[in-house]
Structures are given as structure tokens and as C-alpha cells.
Design a protein around this motif. Structure first.
Motif, short mmCIF file in Angstrom:
data_model
loop_
_atom_site.label_atom_id
_atom_site.label_comp_id
_atom_site.label_asym_id
_atom_site.label_seq_id
_atom_site.Cartn_x
_atom_site.Cartn_y
_atom_site.Cartn_z
N ILE A 183 0.86 -1.19 0.00
CA ILE A 183 0.00 0.00 0.00
C ILE A 183 0.90 1.24 0.00
O ILE A 183 1.86 1.31 0.78
CB ILE A 183 -0.91 0.04 1.26
CG1 ILE A 183 -1.75 -1.25 1.38
CG2 ILE A 183 -1.81 1.28 1.24
CD1 ILE A 183 -2.57 -1.34 2.67
N LEU A 184 0.57 2.19 -0.87
CA LEU A 184 1.31 3.45 -0.91
C LEU A 184 0.65 4.44 0.05
O LEU A 184 -0.56 4.66 -0.04
CB LEU A 184 1.25 4.06 -2.32
CG LEU A 184 1.90 3.28 -3.46
CD1 LEU A 184 1.50 3.92 -4.79
CD2 LEU A 184 3.42 3.28 -3.29
N ALA A 200 0.10 8.60 -8.24
CA ALA A 200 -0.46 7.49 -7.44
C ALA A 200 -1.73 6.96 -8.10
O ALA A 200 -2.05 5.78 -7.99
CB ALA A 200 -0.75 7.96 -6.02
N GLY A 201 -2.43 7.83 -8.79
CA GLY A 201 -3.63 7.43 -9.52
C GLY A 201 -3.31 6.47 -10.67
O GLY A 201 -4.17 5.69 -11.09
N LYS A 205 -1.18 -0.04 -7.11
CA LYS A 205 -1.21 -0.30 -5.67
C LYS A 205 -2.27 0.56 -4.98
O LYS A 205 -2.46 1.72 -5.36
CB LYS A 205 0.17 0.05 -5.05
CG LYS A 205 1.29 -0.88 -5.47
CD LYS A 205 1.17 -2.22 -4.81
CE LYS A 205 1.93 -3.32 -5.47
NZ LYS A 205 3.23 -3.61 -4.91
N PRO A 206 -2.96 0.01 -3.95
CA PRO A 206 -3.89 0.84 -3.19
C PRO A 206 -3.17 2.04 -2.58
O PRO A 206 -1.97 1.96 -2.27
CB PRO A 206 -4.39 -0.11 -2.10
CG PRO A 206 -4.11 -1.47 -2.59
CD PRO A 206 -2.91 -1.38 -3.48
N VAL A 207 -3.92 3.11 -2.39
CA VAL A 207 -3.34 4.35 -1.85
C VAL A 207 -4.01 4.69 -0.53
O VAL A 207 -5.25 4.76 -0.45
CB VAL A 207 -3.56 5.51 -2.86
CG1 VAL A 207 -3.12 6.83 -2.25
CG2 VAL A 207 -2.79 5.24 -4.15
N ASN A 230 -7.55 9.46 -11.96
CA ASN A 230 -6.42 9.03 -12.77
C ASN A 230 -6.34 7.52 -12.91
O ASN A 230 -5.35 6.97 -13.35
CB ASN A 230 -5.12 9.63 -12.23
CG ASN A 230 -4.96 11.06 -12.70
OD1 ASN A 230 -4.53 11.28 -13.84
ND2 ASN A 230 -5.36 12.01 -11.88
N GLY A 231 -7.41 6.84 -12.49
CA GLY A 231 -7.53 5.41 -12.80
C GLY A 231 -7.39 4.45 -11.65
O GLY A 231 -7.54 3.26 -11.83
N ASN A 232 -7.05 4.96 -10.46
CA ASN A 232 -6.86 4.03 -9.34
C ASN A 232 -8.10 4.06 -8.42
O ASN A 232 -8.35 5.05 -7.74
CB ASN A 232 -5.60 4.43 -8.55
CG ASN A 232 -5.19 3.38 -7.54
OD1 ASN A 232 -6.00 2.53 -7.17
ND2 ASN A 232 -3.96 3.43 -7.10
#
Ligand code: PEP
Ligand code: MN
Length: 347
Positions: A183-184, A200-201, A205-207, A230-232
Motif C-alpha cells: 500500500i502506498l 499514485a492514480g 497499488k492501493p493508496v 487518474n484510474g486508481n
């Protein structure tokens, strides 16, 4: 705007909805669920809103067209009514799970991380925390072990069988940090680092996004919106205390009211960091239980095998005995409010 399809709507009907929207230069987002929904994540020009809604409402297969009134779209409950569950391996963050992430403020070395990981896992934590890149107020304070710290965390995570979370401070390091951890973490001071949020998006990895010390809840949700747009889709919000009126007794003011408010406004999981939230180790257990009862989906808490010698945030770090007792209390409160403690850990 969200266009909810009827159950059994065909691919072709969904496609017609999308192309009708796209003809107006707007983008679409498919949101599969118990029924398919099509979202328009961007702002729609005011003069187009009603005519477009009417056009979509009469298309075959459309059940309902809803306007999203919030400035954040993808993060809002209007856009996505059901709870988002972020999955890290077999660990679930969100819905009925209560997930505890614990470990030292900073990664100081292999022995310290190994001892911390074994202790927090034995007490029921499922994610190991620890910073390798530390945002310190003073440039003379311990700045973290950087990539070497991440290597230690990755090794310990594998050896002990626990997932990992660590902070990334700059956009150019998202890829590197993401190679080592599960996880970031985006820290409170970086909540409005827009290039970092965008990068990050783009990560898979989950944020874990922390609320800025002086950020409103709308600003917090708009920061999450940067990652989502941004896609996440895997964003975990973390309340960690806001600038206090009085620093005599606590470092920050843990905004527990933010939990039910956020849970109403957004579908994203909301966790609490009681350590930075109060800044005093002896108050951490009470705030942790309060967070659970207030509806939080988990905790990010600082635990060190030897807090007195911790290289950062010693005053707010609980030792492993206090953590063990705190976890026992959390289990009791979880049973009372119908939450399930996340228990599955990495094989
Ligand atoms: C941390 O959790 O390591 C941290 C630095 O916290 P915050 O960003 O909330 O200050
Ligand atoms: Mn800390």
C-alpha cells in the motif's frame, strides 16, 4: 451524473448510453455492480445537464438518471452508493471489516522491523507500517533509511507474513516505492501534492491518503478524486488529526466527527491514525476504540518494540504490551458494533 441500467440491460444498450454521452465530448466510466451503471466523472456544462439527462432517461435499458451534486464525483456516494472494499491479498479494508495497520513511525533497521512485525502480527494487525522516506519538520531530524528501508520492510513482510504500507513523498518515487510495498501512503503534508496524487492514480497499488492538518473534508475528498480520476479505484482515507486550538496536552485534534461524515459522503474506506491524531501514547488506546465505535474501517497506529529509543515520534508510540491490550479492547468493541476484525494475513 450516473445512469443506472435496468437489470438485464444488454451490452448494446449500455454501449448506446456511452456513445450518447461521448457525442457531447464527455467521458464515461462503467461501474459494474448488482446492476451496471455508467458514470460521467467530469463536470457537465450547465446548459447540457437537463437536455442530456432527458435524452438518456428514454434510452432502452435505462432505469434511472441521477445528478451528482458534489464537486468530487468518483469519491461521492451519489456516484457509487455501495461501500468500496479495498483488497490487499486476502485482507479486506472497508464494509464490515476492521483492519489494523501497525508498526513503527520509521523503519530503523532489520532487527527493529522484524521484532515489530512479529509482535503486531501476533496481536492481530494485518498490515505492517513504517516510513522509509520521512517528512520531518526539521531537516536535522532522522530522515529515514530511504530505499534501503523499503528493502528491509519487503524482506520482513515476506518473512513474517504480513502486508506492508509505507509513505511516498514525490511523484518520481511512486513506481519505486510501489515495487517494495503493498500500500502506498500519501502523508498529511502531501495531501495536496497534485503531481503525487496523479502519479499514485496511475499506480496499481492501493493508496492510503492522509488528511492534511488544515484540510476541510471537501478538500480531502477532492484530493482522493485526483487519485480516482487518474484510474486508481483503491483509495483508503485516513483521518490523522487537524491543527489544534491548544497544543498543551495533544499534538493535534483527532477529528472523530469526520468519520461518520466521510462515511456518509463517500463510499471509500475511512481509517484513523490515533498516534498522530493525539501525539501521546497513553491516549492512543482510547482514541482507537472511539474510532472503531464511530464507524472507522480500521487504524494506522504507531507501535515499536522499544518506544523510548524510537528514532521518531517516540512520545506517541505504544509498546507491544499496550498494543496487545488495545487489540483485546478493540475486539470487544468490534463484537458490540457488528464489525469483523480483519485477520487473514499473507501466507
Ligand atoms: C506517518 O504516518 O508516517 C506520518 C508521517 O503521518 P502524517 O503524514 O499524518 O503526519
Ligand atoms: Mn510518525
Amino acid at each position: 451524473m450516473v445512469i443506472v441500467m435496468k437489470s438485464g440491460a444488454t451490452e448494446e444498450q449500455i454501449q448506446t448510453v456511452c456513445s450518447t454521452i461521448e457525442e457531447h465530448g464527455l467521458s464515461t466510466l462503467l461501474m459494474p455492480g448488482s446492476v451496471m451503471a455508467v458514470g460521467i466523472p467530469s463536470a457537465i456544462p450547465a446548459d447540457l445537464r437537463e437536455p442530456l439527462a432527458q435524452k438518456l432517461q428514454i434510452l432502452p435499458g435505462v432505469s434511472q438518471v441521477t445528478h451528482v451534486s458534489r464537486s468530487y464525483k468518483l469519491a461521492s456516494r451519489e456516484f457509487h452508493p455501495s461501500d468500496t472494499v479495498v483488497r490487499v491479498g486476502e485482507v479486506e479494508i472497508g464494509a464490515d471489516a476492521f483492519t489494523v495497520m501497525a508498526g513503527p513511525c520509521s523503519i530503523e533497521g532489520y532487527e527493529q522491523m522484524k521484532a515489530a512485525a512479529e509482535a503486531v502480527k501476533a496481536c492481530g494487525a494485518v498490515v505492517l507500517r513504517g516510513g522509509a522516506f520521512k517528512p520531518r519538520t526539521s531537516p536535522y531530524s532522522f530522515q529515514g533509511l530511504a530505499e534501503e528501508g523499503l528493502r528491509i520492510m519487503q524482506q520482513v513482510g515476506k518473512e513474517v507474513g504480513i502486508y506492508t504500507v509505507s509513505e511516498v513523498m514525490s511523484p518520481d518515487m511512486v513506481e519505486t516505492v510501489g515495487r517494495y510495498v503493498d500500500i502506498l501512503q500519501i502523508g498529511a503534508r502531501s495531501m495536496q501534492n497534485f503531481p503525487l496524487l496523479i502519479e499514485a492514480g496511475k499506480s496499481s497499488k492501493p493508496v492510503l491518503l492522509k488528511r492534511g492538518p488544515a484540510a476541510t473534508l471537501d478538500e480531502f475528498l477532492l484530493a482522493a478524486e485526483y487519485v480516482l480520476s487518474n484510474g486508481n479505484p483503491d483509495v483508503i482515507l485516513c483521518e490523522r488529526g487537524v491543527v489544534p486550538l491548544d497544543r498543551t496536552y495533544t499534538r493535534n485534534t483527532l477529528d472523530l466527527a469526520a468519520i461518520p461524515v466521510l462515511k456518509e459522503q463517500t463510499h471509500l474506506p475511512v481509517i484513523v491514525d490515533p498516534s498522530h491524531g493525539v501525539g501521546v501514547a497513553k491516549y492512543v488506546p482510547a482514541m482507537s476504540c472511539a474510532a472503531l465505535v464511530a464507524g472507522a474501517d480500521g487504524l494506522l497506529v504507531e507501535v515499536h518494540p522499544d518506544p523510548r529509543h524510537a528514532l521518531s515520534d517516540a512520545a506517541q508510540t505504544v509498546d507491544t504490551d499496550a498494543f496487545s491490550e488495545m487489540m483485546a479492547s478493540l475486539r470487544r468493541f468490534a463484537a458490540m458494533v457488528g464489525k469483523r476484525m480483519s485477520e487473514r494475513v499473507r501466507a
